[in-house]
Design a protein around this motif. Structure first.
Motif, PDB file in Angstrom:
ATOM      1  N   VAL A   1       0.862  -1.188   0.000  1.00  0.00           N
ATOM      2  CA  VAL A   1       0.000   0.000   0.000  1.00  0.00           C
ATOM      3  C   VAL A   1       0.894   1.231   0.000  1.00  0.00           C
ATOM      4  CG1 VAL A   1      -1.871   1.217   1.147  1.00  0.00           C
ATOM      5  CG2 VAL A   1      -1.733  -1.276   1.299  1.00  0.00           C
ATOM      6  N   ILE A   2       0.598   2.169  -0.893  1.00  0.00           N
ATOM      7  CA  ILE A   2       1.386   3.398  -1.027  1.00  0.00           C
ATOM      8  C   ILE A   2       0.493   4.592  -0.716  1.00  0.00           C
ATOM      9  CG2 ILE A   2       2.708   4.852  -2.605  1.00  0.00           C
ATOM     10  CD1 ILE A   2       3.345   2.334  -4.201  1.00  0.00           C
ATOM     11  N   LEU A   3       1.008   5.530   0.050  1.00  0.00           N
ATOM     12  CA  LEU A   3       0.297   6.777   0.360  1.00  0.00           C
ATOM     13  C   LEU A   3       1.066   7.934  -0.258  1.00  0.00           C
ATOM     14  CD1 LEU A   3      -1.353   7.960   3.608  1.00  0.00           C
ATOM     15  CD2 LEU A   3       0.502   9.331   2.671  1.00  0.00           C
ATOM     16  N   ILE A   4       0.334   8.784  -0.977  1.00  0.00           N
ATOM     17  CA  ILE A   4       0.949   9.921  -1.661  1.00  0.00           C
ATOM     18  C   ILE A   4       0.169  11.184  -1.321  1.00  0.00           C
ATOM     19  CG2 ILE A   4       1.600  10.900  -3.898  1.00  0.00           C
ATOM     20  CD1 ILE A   4       1.509   8.035  -5.020  1.00  0.00           C
ATOM     21  N   SER A   5       0.877  12.268  -1.062  1.00  0.00           N
ATOM     22  CA  SER A   5       0.254  13.572  -0.834  1.00  0.00           C
ATOM     23  C   SER A   5       1.102  14.629  -1.509  1.00  0.00           C
ATOM     24  CB  SER A   5       0.141  13.863   0.664  1.00  0.00           C
ATOM     25  OG  SER A   5      -0.257  15.202   0.880  1.00  0.00           O
ATOM     26  N   ASN A   6       0.446  15.580  -2.168  1.00  0.00           N
ATOM     27  CA  ASN A   6       1.168  16.685  -2.799  1.00  0.00           C
ATOM     28  C   ASN A   6       1.391  17.849  -1.851  1.00  0.00           C
ATOM     29  OD1 ASN A   6       1.335  15.369  -5.297  1.00  0.00           O
ATOM     30  ND2 ASN A   6      -0.724  16.038  -5.877  1.00  0.00           N
ATOM     31  N   ASN A   7       0.438  18.060  -0.916  1.00  0.00           N
ATOM     32  CA  ASN A   7       0.567  19.183   0.022  1.00  0.00           C
ATOM     33  C   ASN A   7       0.119  18.735   1.402  1.00  0.00           C
ATOM     34  OD1 ASN A   7       0.860  21.741   1.138  1.00  0.00           O
ATOM     35  ND2 ASN A   7      -1.221  22.375   0.553  1.00  0.00           N
ATOM     36  N   PRO A   8       1.088  18.469   2.304  1.00  0.00           N
ATOM     37  CA  PRO A   8       2.540  18.549   2.093  1.00  0.00           C
ATOM     38  C   PRO A   8       3.022  17.351   1.285  1.00  0.00           C
ATOM     39  CG  PRO A   8       2.061  17.716   4.272  1.00  0.00           C
ATOM     40  CD  PRO A   8       0.741  18.078   3.681  1.00  0.00           C
ATOM     41  N   PRO A   9       4.204  17.467   0.631  1.00  0.00           N
ATOM     42  CA  PRO A   9       4.712  16.340  -0.162  1.00  0.00           C
ATOM     43  C   PRO A   9       5.062  15.155   0.728  1.00  0.00           C
ATOM     44  CG  PRO A   9       6.347  18.108  -0.012  1.00  0.00           C
ATOM     45  CD  PRO A   9       5.082  18.646   0.562  1.00  0.00           C
ATOM     46  N   ILE A  10       4.354  14.034   0.537  1.00  0.00           N
ATOM     47  CA  ILE A  10       4.558  12.835   1.354  1.00  0.00           C
ATOM     48  C   ILE A  10       4.518  11.612   0.451  1.00  0.00           C
ATOM     49  CG2 ILE A  10       3.625  11.391   3.208  1.00  0.00           C
ATOM     50  CD1 ILE A  10       2.382  13.866   4.435  1.00  0.00           C
ATOM     51  N   PHE A  11       5.438  10.678   0.698  1.00  0.00           N
ATOM     52  CA  PHE A  11       5.396   9.378   0.034  1.00  0.00           C
ATOM     53  C   PHE A  11       5.735   8.334   1.089  1.00  0.00           C
ATOM     54  CE2 PHE A  11       7.087   5.696  -2.089  1.00  0.00           C
ATOM     55  CZ  PHE A  11       6.244   5.530  -3.188  1.00  0.00           C
ATOM     56  N   LYS A  12       4.787   7.432   1.366  1.00  0.00           N
ATOM     57  CA  LYS A  12       5.012   6.380   2.338  1.00  0.00           C
ATOM     58  C   LYS A  12       4.474   5.069   1.788  1.00  0.00           C
ATOM     59  CE  LYS A  12       5.221   8.760   6.782  1.00  0.00           C
ATOM     60  NZ  LYS A  12       4.907   8.557   8.221  1.00  0.00           N
ATOM     61  N   ASP A  13       5.047   3.968   2.258  1.00  0.00           N
ATOM     62  CA  ASP A  13       4.513   2.679   1.860  1.00  0.00           C
ATOM     63  C   ASP A  13       4.497   1.734   3.052  1.00  0.00           C
ATOM     64  OD1 ASP A  13       7.208   2.276   2.134  1.00  0.00           O
ATOM     65  OD2 ASP A  13       7.446   1.122   0.307  1.00  0.00           O
ATOM     66  N   THR A  14       3.662   0.724   2.967  1.00  0.00           N
ATOM     67  CA  THR A  14       3.547  -0.298   3.996  1.00  0.00           C
ATOM     68  C   THR A  14       2.931  -1.528   3.360  1.00  0.00           C
ATOM     69  OG1 THR A  14       2.731  -0.743   6.247  1.00  0.00           O
ATOM     70  CG2 THR A  14       1.240   0.411   4.770  1.00  0.00           C
ATOM     71  N   VAL A  15       2.728  -2.564   4.162  1.00  0.00           N
ATOM     72  CA  VAL A  15       2.042  -3.761   3.670  1.00  0.00           C
ATOM     73  C   VAL A  15       0.911  -4.109   4.623  1.00  0.00           C
ATOM     74  CG1 VAL A  15       4.029  -4.713   2.444  1.00  0.00           C
ATOM     75  CG2 VAL A  15       3.680  -5.265   4.864  1.00  0.00           C
ATOM     76  N   THR A  16      -0.113  -4.760   4.116  1.00  0.00           N
ATOM     77  CA  THR A  16      -1.256  -5.128   4.950  1.00  0.00           C
ATOM     78  C   THR A  16      -0.896  -6.311   5.849  1.00  0.00           C
ATOM     79  OG1 THR A  16      -2.101  -6.565   3.194  1.00  0.00           O
ATOM     80  CG2 THR A  16      -2.942  -4.298   3.280  1.00  0.00           C
ATOM     81  N   ASN A  17      -1.593  -6.388   7.000  1.00  0.00           N
ATOM     82  CA  ASN A  17      -1.361  -7.488   7.931  1.00  0.00           C
ATOM     83  C   ASN A  17      -2.245  -8.684   7.572  1.00  0.00           C
ATOM     84  OD1 ASN A  17      -3.926  -6.828   8.831  1.00  0.00           O
ATOM     85  ND2 ASN A  17      -3.218  -5.775  10.671  1.00  0.00           N
ATOM     86  N   THR A  18      -2.325  -9.647   8.472  1.00  0.00           N
ATOM     87  CA  THR A  18      -3.084 -10.869   8.180  1.00  0.00           C
ATOM     88  C   THR A  18      -4.582 -10.620   8.035  1.00  0.00           C
ATOM     89  OG1 THR A  18      -3.207 -11.309  10.564  1.00  0.00           O
ATOM     90  CG2 THR A  18      -1.403 -12.353   9.328  1.00  0.00           C
ATOM     91  N   GLU A  19      -5.052  -9.449   8.514  1.00  0.00           N
ATOM     92  CA  GLU A  19      -6.463  -9.092   8.357  1.00  0.00           C
ATOM     93  C   GLU A  19      -6.691  -8.178   7.160  1.00  0.00           C
ATOM     94  OE1 GLU A  19      -7.403  -7.294  12.067  1.00  0.00           O
ATOM     95  OE2 GLU A  19      -7.612  -9.198  13.120  1.00  0.00           O
TER      96      GLU A  19
END
Length: 900
Positions: free
Chosen positions: A540-558
C-alpha cells in the motif's frame, strides 16, 4: 464492583466570548481525566467544530493533544462563517461513548463588519383577553451609529421554524419604531418563535433580521419539586428542593405556600437564586399536598407535590461546620428488624471514597458523621443500595475545600500610554502558599469592546460543577463567589444528575467500544478482493502533494494497513494505492476508514447580538468597522473605491468541453469540492447551482432535472449519460419517471471526491455545439432547449467506473496548528504613525504560559490605540490535579496626547 470505563473531561479557554467576521477564534484545550483531573493519557487527538444553531458544522478541525494540552485557531472567513449565533463544540472520539452531555460546548456569536448593520430594540407584551393570547411587538430599528431606520417599508413574518403563523407589512416611524400584533395559540411553543423582518422597495437593505419573540406568560410558569434522596416517604421529614422556570426557560423568582388535601397551610417557600429554593416537609400517610402561588397579573396557580410512599427509605446529607458531613438514613417501620443489609456508598468523580454496610433496627434513624476531606473538591454523590445493588436513594452535595490554585498577576507600572510596552508577572501558588509549576493560558481584552462576564463559565466552575450537572446552569461563576453553600445545595437538589447506571457497574456487559480512543492521527483501512476477503501482504502506497509525502507499507493478516506520523494541513487529501504481491491492481479494493463526525441536535436558540444589544458589543462592532476603514483609508490615501472582483477563468484539466477550455456559464473545480467530502454528486449540484431543480412542475407537466427552465442533459467525461436508453418503453414507469430514477442512481453513485470539475452551459452561445453533438430527446419546458452539465471525473472513464481500481482518496480534517498571535512592536520611530489603526479587541493571547520552579512566568506586549481598561484572564492546571482561574484589570487609559 465491575470495571468502569474511564471518562475524559474537556475545557476550552477562548480569547474572548464573541467575534466579528474575519476574526480568529483562539483556544487552549485542557483534556483531563474525570477522576483526578490529571492530563488524560487516553486521547491524543481532539476535534473542535463551529456549528450553527441547527447543529450543522460550519467548520471542523483536528487538534493534536500532548499531555492533555493543546491549542489552535479557527479563522472566521467571511465566505464560510456568516453573521449569526453559533456553538463551539470540542470532543475526543473516546468522549463520544458517553453521550453528548460530555461534549464541551460554548455559545458564541459572530457579527458582520461589512455593510450596514441594523440594531433592534424589542419589547413584547401579551394580552389574554377573551381567552385568546395576543402578542404586541414594539420594535425600534437603528444603525450601529444610533441613527433611526426611518420611514422604511418592512415585511414581517412570524414563524415557529416550520410554519408561518402571521405576516404583515408596516412602515417604520421617524424614530425607526414600529408596532406589530399577532395572535398566539395557547399550545404554540416559544422555543423557535421568531419575527423575520426585511426591508422592501428600491435600494432597501434586504438582509433579514431574525428577532426571537421573548415573552413570559405567567400561566406558563413551570414549578417542579424534587425531594431529597429522590422521594417522599410517609412519616419521615424530608428536605424538598424546587425550581421555578418561566416560559423562556430561565429561573424565576416567586414565593408560595404548601397546603394539604384539606386546604390547610403546612409551610411556605421562597426562591433563593435562579428560581431555586428548598423547604422541609413531613408528609403524612394518605395525605396529598400541593403548592399555591400568585403570579403577575393576579394569576393564581396550583402545583401538586409528588405523592408520599407508604413504605421506603430516605437519605439526607447535611454539613456540620466546614469539615464534616452528617449522613442520615431513615426507613418506615415495616423495614426495621428485617435481615437485609444495605450499602451506603459515597463517591466523587466516579471514584468510591466512602462505603458502609447498614442494617435497620429499632435505633432509626442511622447517622454517620464523616470528614469531608475524604472527598475532593467537587460534587460528591451518595447512594443507598439494597441487597440486589439497586439504588433506593441518591443525593448529590458540593464540597469545596477552596484548594484551587492561587494565581496573581502584577504589572511593572500603574498606568500605561497607548502603544506602550506592558510587562506582566504571573505567579502561581497552591492553597498553602507553595510555588506551583504548571501550564496556563492568558487572554488580555479591551473592556470597551469585550465584556467578560464574571459569573460566566471558567475552568473552575466547568470542570468542578457544570460538567456534572444536567440542564442549563445560569451564571455558574456565581456559585464560586463568597459563601454560596445554600444556593449550591439547592442546585444539587434540583439539577444533580446520575452519571452512570449502578446496574451497569455491578453487572457490566462487555460490549465493543463504539468509539475507540485515538492516540494520534492515523490513515487506516482495509484491502479486500472481489469476494470481500482480506488481501494479505498487499503493498500500500500513500501519496500527498501538500505537504509532499510518500510512504509505503504492507497489509497485515487481516488485510489492514496503517500510516502514522502524518500532519495534515489545510484540507489534506491522501491518495492511496494498493497492489497484490505480484504488483497487480486487478481484483483489489481499498476501504478507507475515515473519521465520521457525530450528528448533534439543534441547540436552544440564543438571541442574535443585534437584538437588545449590549453597549460594549455595539462598541466592538463599531470599532472593528472603524479599524477596517482606517486601514483602507491609510492604504488608499482616504479614497475608498468600489470593490472590483477579478476572477480568472477556471480551467478543468481533462475536460471534454465541446466549447473549449474556459468556455461555460458557470464552473466548479477541485477547490470547490474540497469541503464537500463524500457528498453525493446530486446533493452537490442541488446545493451549489442556482436555478437547479430536481422536481419541477410547469402547467400540467412534470419535468425532472431542470436548470433555468431548461431540461438538464448530463455529459460525463464526454459521454452522454442517457445514450442508448429508451425510457418509458418497458410498460412500467412513464418516460419522465424512469428517466428520473435512472439519473438519480448515477448522481448518487458518484461523490464529490470522484469529480474534478463541472462546467455548466445554459446560454445560447454555449449550448449550440452540444445540441448538435448529442441530439437531445424530448422537449423542455422552454421549448427544445437544453442545459448541459459537462462533468469530469477523476477516473476519466465516463459513467461506467468512478475510481481507478486499487486506489482510494482519503480526505482528512485539517490540523488547527497554532499560529503565533500577532503582536505589534512599537518604538520611538513608529509609535505615533497612523494613530487610530490599532484597535485590537484582543490585546494579547498566550496559550502556553509555563510557570517555573518558583511558580513564576513573565511576558510582555504592547497596548493598542484606544484608551481603555484591559482585563487579564488566566486559566490553567498544575498537571497534578489542581486547576486555577484569575481575572484582573490593567489601567491602559492614558490618551494618545500623552505620547508627546
Amino acid at each position: 464492583m465491575g470495571e468502569r470505563l474511564p471518562v475524559e473531561k474537556l475545557y476550552l479557554q477562548t480569547d474572548k466570548p464573541y467575534y466579528s467576521s474575519g476574526d480568529t477564534i483562539r483556544f487552549k484545550a485542557y483534556l483531563l481525566d474525570a477522576d483526578f483531573l490529571l492530563p488524560s493519557a487516553r486521547s491524543g487527538l481532539l476535534y473542535v467544530e463551529l456549528d450553527d444553531m441547527a447543529g450543522t458544522a460550519i467548520k471542523r478541525v483536528m487538534v493534536p493533544v500532548n499531555s492533555g494540552l493543546s491549542w489552535g485557531d479557527i479563522t472566521l472567513n467571511e465566505k464560510e462563517v456568516h453573521e449569526g449565533s453559533f456553538v463551539l463544540r470540542a470532543y475526543t472520539n473516546w468522549m463520544r461513548n458517553f453521550g453528548e452531555g460530555y461534549v464541551f460546548k460554548k455559545n458564541i456569536y459572530v457579527s458582520a463588519t461589512s455593510g450596514p448593520t441594523t440594531l433592534v430594540r424589542a419589547i413584547f407584551r401579551t394580552d389574554s383577553a377573551a381567552g385568546k393570547n395576543k402578542v404586541e411587538a414594539n420594535l425600534q430599528l437603528t444603525s450601529t451609529g444610533n441613527i433611526p431606520v426611518a420611514l422604511k417599508d418592512m415585511k414581517l413574518l412570524v414563524t415557529d421554524g416550520k410554519h408561518t403563523l402571521a405576516r404583515d407589512k408596516v412602515t417604520t416611524g421617524i424614530d425607526g419604531s414600529l408596532k406589530f400584533g399577532f395572535g398566539l395559540a395557547d399550545k404554540t411553543a416559544l422555543k423557535n418563535l421568531t419575527i423575520k423582518a426585511q426591508q422592501t422597495g428600491n435600494g432597501a437593505d434586504t438582509a433579514t433580521l431574525a428577532i426571537p419573540v421573548n415573552i413570559n406568560r405567567p400561566e406558563k410558569t413551570d414549578l417542579q419539586f424534587m425531594p431529597e434522596g429522590g422521594n417522599l416517604v410517609a412519616g419521615i421529614s424530608t428536605k424538598v428542593g424546587f425550581k421555578a422556570v418561566s416560559e423562556d426557560g430561565k429561573g424565576m423568582a416567586l414565593a408560595g405556600k404548601i397546603y394539604n388535601g384539606k386546604g390547610q397551610e403546612i409551610t411556605s417557600f421562597k426562591t433563593a437564586h435562579a428560581g431555586m429554593g428548598s423547604f422541609g416537609l413531613a408528609p403524612q400517610a394518605g395525605e396529598s399536598y400541593y403548592a399555591k402561588i400568585t403570579l403577575p397579573k393576579g394569576i393564581t396557580k396550583e402545583y401538586p407535590l409528588p405523592l408520599a410512599s407508604l413504605s421506603g427509605t430516605s437519605l439526607s446529607v447535611k454539613p456540620l461546620g466546614n469539615d464534616t458531613l452528617v449522613l442520615t438514613v431513615n426507613a418506615t417501620a415495616d423495614l426495621t428488624n428485617k435481615p437485609i443489609t444495605y450499602c451506603l456508598i459515597g463517591q466523587s468523580r466516579g471514584v468510591v471514597c466512602y462505603a458502609q454496610a447498614l442494617g435497620f433496627g429499632n435505633n432509626l434513624p442511622v447517622k454517620a458523621a464523616l470528614p469531608s476531606s475524604l472527598f475532593p473538591t467537587g460534587i460528591a454523590r451518595f447512594t443507598l443500595l439494597d441487597q440486589g445493588h439497586l439504588p433506593l436513594n441518591e443525593r448529590q452535595v458540593f464540597i469545596n475545600h477552596h484548594d484551587e490554585l492561587q494565581i496573581s498577576v502584577s504589572t511593572d507600572k500603574q498606568n500605561y500610554k497607548t502603544r506602550d510596552s506592558i510587562a506582566l508577572a504571573i505567579e502561581v501558588k497552591d492553597k498553602d502558599g507553595r510555588p506551583v509549576q504548571g501550564s496556563f493560558s492568558l487572554a488580555v481584552t479591551d473592556d470597551s469592546q469585550v465584556k467578560i462576564d464574571s459569573s460566566g463559565s471558567n475552568i473552575l466552575n466547568n470542570l468542578l460543577l457544570t460538567s456534572d450537572l444536567k440542564g442549563n446552569i445560569e451564571a455558574p461563576g456565581y456559585y464560586f463567589t463568597g459563601d454560596k453553600a445554600e444556593e449550591l445545595d439547592n442546585l444539587m437538589l434540583t439539577q444533580g444528575w446520575v452519571g452512570y447506571s449502578w446496574k451497569e457497574v455491578f453487572n457490566p456487559v462487555k460490549t465493543p467500544i463504539a468509539y475507540p480512543a485515538e492516540k494520534e492521527f492515523v490513515v487506516q483501512g482495509k484491502v479486500t478482493n472481489a469476494f470481500n476477503k482480506p488481501v494479505v501482504a498487499s503493498k500500500v502506497i500513500l501519496i500527498s502533494n501538500n505537504p509532499p509525502i510518500f510512504k509505503d507499507t504492507v497489509t497485515n493478516t487481516e488485510g489492514r494497513f496503517y500510516f502514522k506520523g502524518l500532519v495534515p494541513v489545510d484540507t489534506a487529501l491522501f491518495k492511496i494505492q494498493a497492489r497484490t504481491k505480484k504488483g497487480s491492481s486487478f481484483n483489489v479494493n481499498i476501504n478507507g476508514e475515515e473519521f465520521k463526525p457525530p450528528v448533534f441536535g439543534p441547540s436552544a436558540p440564543i438571541s442574535p447580538w443585534y437584538v437588545n444589544p449590549d453597549t460594549i458589543v455595539v462598541a466592538n462592532v463599531n470599532t472593528k468597522a472603524a479599524q477596517l476603514k482606517a486601514v483602507d483609508d491609510l492604504m488608499g490615501k482616504g479614497l475608498r473605491l468600489k470593490e472590483v472582483t477579478i476572477k480568472a477563468k477556471k480551467i478543468i484539466p481533462g475536460s471534454k468541453n465541446l466549447n473549449g477550455p474556459g468556455e461555460y456559464d458557470e464552473a466548479f473545480d477541485e477547490k470547490d469540492f474540497k469541503n464537500a467530502n463524500k457528498m453525493t454528486l446530486g446533493d452537490f449540484l442541488e446545493k451549489n447551482i442556482r436555478g437547479y431543480v430536481v422536481n419541477g412542475i410547469w402547467g400540467k407537466d412534470r419535468w425532472y432535472y431542470v436548470l433555468k427552465g431548461k431540461r438538464i442533459h448530463f455529459i460525463i467525461d464526454g459521454m452522454d449519460l442517457e445514450y442508448g436508453y429508451s425510457f418509458g418503453s418497458s410498460g412500467g414507469e412513464s418516460y419522465e419517471d424512469e428517466r428520473y430514477h435512472f439519473i438519480k442512481n448515477y448522481l448518487g453513485y458518484f461523490t464529490a471526491e470522484d469529480i474534478t470539475g463541472i462546467e455548466v452551459m445554459y446560454n445560447t452561445g454555449h449550448i449550440g455545439s452540444y445540441g448538435v453533438q448529442y441530439a437531445p430527446i424530448g422537449k423542455s419546458p422552454n421549448g427544445d432547449e437544453h442545459a448541459y452539465l459537462e462533468i469530469t471525473t477523476r477516473a476519466k472513464k465516463g459513467p461506467f467506473m468512478r475510481v481507478t481500481p486499487g486506489t482510494y482518496l482519503y480526505k482528512t480534517l485539517p490540523f488547527a496548528l497554532y499560529k503565533e498571535f500577532y503582536r505589534p512592536k512599537y518604538n520611538a520611530n513608529n509609535r505615533n504613525i497612523a494613530i487610530g489603526t490599532d484597535l485590537r479587541s484582543t490585546i494579547h493571547w498566550a496559550p502556553n504560559v509555563t510557570t517555573d520552579a518558583e511558580g513564576k512566568a513573565r511576558l510582555s506586549f504592547y497596548s493598542a490605540d484606544k484608551p481603555s481598561i484591559y482585563t487579564v484572564t488566566v486559566e490553567g492546571t498544575d498537571l497534578q490535579g489542581q486547576i486555577g482561574y484569575r481575572k484582573q484589570k490593567i489601567n491602559a487609559a492614558t490618551p494618545p496626547s500623552s505620547h508627546k
